[in-house]
Design a protein around this motif. Structure first.
Motif, mmCIF file in Angstrom:
data_model
loop_
_atom_site.group_PDB
_atom_site.id
_atom_site.type_symbol
_atom_site.label_atom_id
_atom_site.label_comp_id
_atom_site.label_asym_id
_atom_site.label_seq_id
_atom_site.Cartn_x
_atom_site.Cartn_y
_atom_site.Cartn_z
ATOM 1 N N ALA A 74 -9.970 -4.717 12.026
ATOM 2 C CA ALA A 74 -11.056 -5.412 12.732
ATOM 3 C C ALA A 74 -10.831 -5.503 14.228
ATOM 4 N N GLY A 75 -10.453 -4.379 14.826
ATOM 5 C CA GLY A 75 -10.368 -4.326 16.287
ATOM 6 C C GLY A 75 -8.992 -4.558 16.860
ATOM 7 N N LYS A 76 -8.044 -5.023 16.070
ATOM 8 C CA LYS A 76 -6.712 -5.310 16.604
ATOM 9 C C LYS A 76 -5.877 -4.043 16.777
ATOM 10 N N GLY A 77 -6.044 -3.094 15.886
ATOM 11 C CA GLY A 77 -5.222 -1.895 15.931
ATOM 12 C C GLY A 77 -3.925 -2.030 15.155
ATOM 13 N N PHE A 78 -3.631 -3.226 14.654
ATOM 14 C CA PHE A 78 -2.423 -3.448 13.876
ATOM 15 C C PHE A 78 -2.633 -4.677 13.004
ATOM 16 N N MET A 79 -1.801 -4.827 12.000
ATOM 17 C CA MET A 79 -1.778 -6.048 11.202
ATOM 18 C C MET A 79 -0.335 -6.480 11.032
ATOM 19 N N THR A 80 -0.114 -7.771 10.825
ATOM 20 C CA THR A 80 1.229 -8.277 10.620
ATOM 21 C C THR A 80 1.266 -9.201 9.413
ATOM 22 N N VAL A 81 2.407 -9.233 8.772
ATOM 23 C CA VAL A 81 2.733 -10.260 7.784
ATOM 24 C C VAL A 81 3.759 -11.151 8.470
ATOM 25 N N PRO A 82 3.342 -12.310 8.962
ATOM 26 C CA PRO A 82 4.210 -13.114 9.830
ATOM 27 C C PRO A 82 5.076 -14.111 9.072
ATOM 28 N N ASN A 83 5.938 -14.785 9.843
ATOM 29 C CA ASN A 83 6.722 -15.934 9.366
ATOM 30 C C ASN A 83 7.543 -15.615 8.127
ATOM 31 N N LEU A 84 8.200 -14.459 8.157
ATOM 32 C CA LEU A 84 9.094 -14.071 7.079
ATOM 33 C C LEU A 84 10.532 -14.356 7.495
ATOM 34 N N ARG A 85 11.372 -14.637 6.532
ATOM 35 C CA ARG A 85 12.764 -14.970 6.802
ATOM 36 C C ARG A 85 13.625 -13.724 6.665
ATOM 37 N N TYR A 86 14.191 -13.287 7.756
ATOM 38 C CA TYR A 86 15.047 -12.103 7.738
ATOM 39 C C TYR A 86 14.402 -10.967 6.955
ATOM 40 N N ALA A 87 13.247 -10.506 7.363
ATOM 41 C CA ALA A 87 12.498 -9.495 6.615
ATOM 42 C C ALA A 87 12.713 -8.104 7.201
ATOM 43 N N TYR A 88 12.674 -7.119 6.330
ATOM 44 C CA TYR A 88 12.843 -5.728 6.734
ATOM 45 C C TYR A 88 11.794 -4.870 6.031
ATOM 46 N N ALA A 89 11.164 -3.993 6.780
ATOM 47 C CA ALA A 89 10.233 -3.009 6.229
ATOM 48 C C ALA A 89 10.978 -1.692 6.124
ATOM 49 N N ASN A 90 11.189 -1.217 4.908
ATOM 50 C CA ASN A 90 12.023 -0.035 4.709
ATOM 51 C C ASN A 90 11.259 1.234 4.373
ATOM 52 N N ALA A 91 10.041 1.113 3.876
ATOM 53 C CA ALA A 91 9.331 2.312 3.425
ATOM 54 C C ALA A 91 7.834 2.069 3.443
ATOM 55 N N LEU A 92 7.083 3.148 3.603
ATOM 56 C CA LEU A 92 5.619 3.111 3.583
ATOM 57 C C LEU A 92 5.123 4.384 2.929
ATOM 58 N N ALA A 93 4.073 4.264 2.120
ATOM 59 C CA ALA A 93 3.468 5.437 1.490
ATOM 60 C C ALA A 93 1.952 5.287 1.507
ATOM 61 N N VAL A 94 1.261 6.406 1.666
ATOM 62 C CA VAL A 94 -0.204 6.445 1.734
ATOM 63 C C VAL A 94 -0.742 7.077 0.457
ATOM 64 N N ARG A 95 -1.716 6.420 -0.164
ATOM 65 C CA ARG A 95 -2.333 6.957 -1.380
ATOM 66 C C ARG A 95 -3.357 8.014 -1.003
ATOM 67 N N GLU A 96 -3.277 9.183 -1.594
ATOM 68 C CA GLU A 96 -4.152 10.294 -1.232
ATOM 69 C C GLU A 96 -5.614 10.008 -1.545
#
Length: 454
Positions: free
Chosen positions: A278-300
Motif C-alpha cells: 500500500a505505497g510503502k514499498g516494504f513491510m515489517t514484522v516489528p517488536n520481535l525478540r532477537y529475531a532472524y530471517a533466514n530464508a524466503l521463497a516465492v510461490r510460482e
C-alpha cells in the motif's frame, strides 16, 4: 513445481538413496569436509559444493547420481570432484545458483569480498564472465563521481587486491544471488565504510559480470528502512517475482533486544516499488525478540511469499529458539489464509529450533528445515536436523512422517542444517554438518545428506 510422489511414506528416508537415505561426506577417497550448498540438476542428480580446508583458496564441485553414488565422470579427473582454486583464503561457500544456460554460479566469500565463479554445464569456466569466469566483488567501493542533482552518485568497483584493513565477513544465510530471465544477476553484498562500519547493498550485474548501470543508475542500491540507521539493517537474501520485481529481506535492529523482520520490493530499475504494501514499498514484522530471517521463497502460482527464521523470546533467561514463519501476498500484505494473518511461532521439540530453509510445494504446502538446539555457539550436545511440512494454513501436515516433522542425527553425533532443496519429483534433500560434542564447542568434521520421500 514439485508434487508428492510417495504419499503413503511421505517424510520417511528414501531407501533408494545412498545408505538407507543417508549419504555421508567425505566418502571413500573423496575429501573435503564442508558441503554448504546443494543444487538439484536434471535427471534427479544433485550438484554439491565442497570447501577444501586442507587446500588454501580451493573448493570443489561434485555430482551425486539419483541413487546417491558419485558421478565419477564429472570433472574429468576420475575422482568425481571438480576442483577450483582462487588466490585467496576462503571463508565459506554462500550458495550455488542454477543458470538459464544450464551452468552454475558459485558464490564464495573471503575476508575482503565475494568471488563469483561461473561454470558452464560441462563444468568448464564460462570465460565470457568476469575475468576468465571469475568476478571479484570487493567489500570496499570507491566513489566514482561527485553527487549530482540529476541522479545518484555512481560507484567504481575496485578490481585490485583487497584492503588489509577490511573486517571479516559475517556468516550468511538465504538465497543471495538470482538470475533474471534476461541473464542479469541480482546479488547482495556488504560495503565497508572505514574499518568497523558496514552496510548492505543489492547489486545487479550484466551477463558478463560488469555492473548494470540501468539498476538505480549505478548498479547498486543501498538497503535502508525509514527511521532505522543504514548500519542497523541486514540483508539476508534476494528473490525474484514472476514480473521481474526484486524482493529483499532481512532484519533491522535498534539499541534494545527488539528487532524487526522486513521484506522490501524493488522495481526492475532498482527503485523502491511503492505498489508493495500500500505505497510503502516494504513491510515489517516489528517488536520481535532477537529475531532472524533466514530464508524466503516465492510461490510460482500466485507470487505469495513465505519467510522463515527464528526468534528467542526469552533470550535474557535462556537460549531456546522458536521457529518463526509468515506468509505475504504478492503485493506485501500478511496472508490471512496462513495462521489467520499472524506470524507463526513454533517449538516442535523441547530444546527449540530454527528454520534455516523453506520451499513451496505445488499444492501450497511449505517444507522447512532447521536445526534443533540452542544458540549455535553453545554446545548442548542435542543438535539435530528437523524437517517439517506445513499446510497452506500453517498447521502441521500430519501425513508427513505421521507427525508433521522428522528428526535426523547420527548416533553420538550432532547434525546442523546448512541447505535444503526439492527435487523435480518433490523428494526433499537436506544437507548439513556432522559435529562431535566438545567440552566447550563442538567440532565439525564432516557432512551429510538425507533424502526424504514426498
Amino acid at each position: 513445481m514439485s508434487r508428492s510422489t510417495h504419499p503413503e511414506n511421505s517424510g520417511t528416508l528414501d531407501p533408494t538413496f545412498a545408505e538407507g537415505g543417508v549419504l555421508k561426506w567425505p566418502t571413500g577417497e573423496l575429501g573435503g569436509h564442508f558441503t554448504q550448498a546443494i543444487l538439484p540438476l536434471a535427471g534427479n542428480k544433485l550438484l554439491i559444493t565442497v570447501l577444501l580446508p586442507e587446500k588454501t583458496g580451493a573448493f570443489g564441485l561434485a555430482k551425486v547420481n539419483e541413487d546417491g553414488s558419485i558421478d565419477r565422470e564429472f570433472g574429468g579427473a576420475g575422482t568425481g570432484v571438480l576442483e577450483f582454486s582462487l588466490d585467496a583464503r576462503l571463508d565459506e561457500i554462500i550458495d550455488i545458483c542454477g543458470l538459464i544456460d544450464g551452468g552454475w554460479l558459485v558464490k564464495v566469500t573471503s575476508s575482503y569480498g565475494l568471488y563469483l565463479v561461473r561454470f558452464l554445464q560441462d563444468g568448464q569456466l564460462n570465460t565470457a564472465f568476469g575475468k576468465d569466469g571469475v568476478r571479484w566483488v570487493p567489500f570496499h567501493f570507491e566513489p566514482g563521481g561527485e553527487g549530482r542533482e540529476d541522479g545518484p552518485v555512481t560507484f567504481r568497483w575496485q578490481d585490485r587486491g583487497p584492503s588489509a584493513q577490511a573486517t571479516r565477513s559475517s556468516a550468511d544465510n538465504g538465497p543471495s544471488a538470482v538470475e533474471q530471465p534476461d541473464g542479469k544477476i541480482i546479488l547482495r553484498s556488504l560495503v565497508y565504510v572505514g574499518i568497523n562500519r558496514s552496510h548492505w547493498v543489492v547489486l545487479r550485474l550484466n551477463p558478463d559480470g560488469t555492473p548494470d548501470d540501468t539498476f538505480n543508475g549505478s548498479g547498486s542500491v543501498d538497503i535502508e528502512l525509514p527511521g532505522i540507521p543504514l548500519f542497523g539493517t541486514t540483508v539476508k537474501g534476494v528473490a525474484l517475482q514472476a514480473d521481474g520485481k526484486v524482493l529483499v529481506f532481512g532484519e533491522d535492529r535498534n539499541d534494545t533486544l527488539d528487532s524487526s523482520i522486513y521484506v522490501m520490493r524493488l522495481d526492475a530499475t532498482g527503485r523502491l516499488d511503492t505498489s508493495f504494501n500500500a505505497g510503502k514499498g516494504f513491510m515489517t514484522v516489528p517488536n520481535l525478540r532477537y529475531a532472524y530471517a533466514n530464508a524466503l521463497a516465492v510461490r510460482e502460482s500466485d507470487g505469495a511469499i513465505v519467510v522463515a527464521g527464528d526468534s528467542w523470546p526469552d533470550a535474557d533467561q535462556g537460549y531456546d529458539r522458536q521457529g518463526l514463519m509468515f506468509v505475504l501476498t504478492h503485493d506485501g500484505f500478511l496472508d490471512f489464509a496462513f495462521n489467520s494473518g499472524q506470524p507463526l511461532f513454533s517449538k516442535l521439540v523441547d530444546k527449540g529450533h530454527n528454520w534455516h530453509r523453506c520451499a513451496w510445494q505445488a499444492d501450497g504446502s511449505i517444507v522447512a528445515a532447521g536445526t534443533v538446539g540452542r544458540a549455535g555457539y553453545i554446545d548442548t550436545g542435542v543438535d539435530k536436523a528437523l524437517t517439517a511440512r506445513l499446510r497452506s494454513d500453517g498447521s502441521l501436515d500430519l501425513t508427513f512422517n505421521g507427525s508433521g516433522f522428522v528428526l535426523f542425527n547420527e548416533e553420538d553425533y550432532e547434525a546442523t542444517v546448512e541447505d535444503m532443496a526439492l527435487m523435480s519429483d518433490g523428494r526433499i534433500v537436506v544437507s548439513g554438518f556432522t559435529r562431535r560434542p566438545g567440552i566447550v564447542l563442538p567440532r565439525t568434521f564432516g557432512s551429510w545428506f538425507v533424502r526424504y520421500l514426498a
